[in-house]
Write an enzyme that holds these catalytic residues in place. Structure first.
Site: not given
Ligand code: KIV
Length: 271
Positions: A189, A90, A51-52
């Site tokens: 994290e 995610d 969700d990044s």
């Molecule tokens: O959303 C994302 O990219 C993540 C990673 C930073 C692990 O959760």
């Protein structure tokens, strides 16, 4: 003769085996077909549709606004490119926080509508019941503890977690709860490396770190960060493996120059 293609996919079993053999697990994020194809062909073990995408694709400061429909849209594009890597998705904010049933329904929707191999959700003890419900139904779940960006307004900042004894203890408890609930792996994290070491020694499932030091069974980074595309973001835990921002900027400048000077297209590039 059969022309059946034999594709060896990375599965939960592969990851457990890698951990057993002491072979580190590589993971990166992808949000589109072309990037996912490059990562898969390069041999990455896990591709996460994170969700990044809020930060690096949509230009939003936090991950909170991302929707189920958006995650499914990006995952479908990424899935078309993957032959080998395990595809993890995610679960966005408010797709699993309401109740284990709601989390189960949304995890099931992701698995039905995409070709994902697993879902990832943030939290420890407080989401253990949801993880159990989802894994009991046969859906692999990756946990995510430490700094969990969907709780950013509760934390108040993106600083590292687990620096004081109380928080370190809670994070260790979270790791144990996630494992006990049935998760097959866990993202850790932004916590101190020695706390990661303690966690990795006390749980059996693979630990995948981001800003969590070297004592993990694998590492994950956000792909646009490590490629040097996210020029305004310079956290200590990102290593820059390329300067793609410069490459793109120079290419675009050269293209503009050529168009303005009528150097493009040439006769060979015309019909
Ligand atoms: O959303 C994302 O990219 C993540 C990673 C930073 C692990 O959760």
């Amino acid at each position: 003769m059969s022309t059946e293609k034999v594709i060896k996919r990375v599965t939960t079993k592969t990851l457990a085996l890698l951990k057993k053999k002491g072979i580190k697990i590589s993971a990166l994020t992808a949000y589109d077909f072309i990037t996912a194809k490059l990562l898969d062909e390069a041999g990455i073990d896990i591709i996460l549709v994170g969700d990044s995408l809020a930060n690096v694709f949509q230009g939003i400061e936090t991950t909170l606004p991302v929707t189920m429909d958006e995650m499914i849209y990006h995952t479908k594009a990424v899935a078309r490119a993957i032959n080998r890597a395990m595809l993890v998705v995610d679960m966005p904010f408010m797709s699993y926080q309401l109740s284990p049933d709601e989390g189960f329904r949304n995890a099931g929707r992701i698995m039905k509508e995409t070709s994902a191999g697993a879902v990832k959700l943030e939290g420890g003890l407080r989401v253990a019941e949801t993880i159990k419900k989802v894994t009991d139904a046969g859906i692999p779940v990756m946990g995510h503890i430490g700094l969990t960006p969907q709780s950013i307004y509760q934390f108040g900042s993106y600083r590292e977690r687990g620096k004081d004894e109380k928080e370190a203890k809670e994070i260790l408890q979270d790791a144990k709860a996630v494992e006990e609930a049935g998760a097959y792996a866990i993202v850790i994290e932004k916590i101190p490396a020695l706390l990661t070491k303690k966690i990795s020694e006390q749980i059996k499932i693979p630990t995948i770190g981001i800003g969590a030091g070297v004592y993990c069974d694998g590492q994950i980074l956000v792909t646009p960060d490590m490629l040097g595309l996210n020029v305004d973001f310079h956290p200590r835990f990102v290593r820059y493996y390329a300067d793609q921002a410069d490459v793109i900027s120079n290419a675009v400048k050269k293209y503009i120059e050529d168009v303005k000077a009528t150097n493009f297209p040439s006769a060979e590039e015309s019909y």
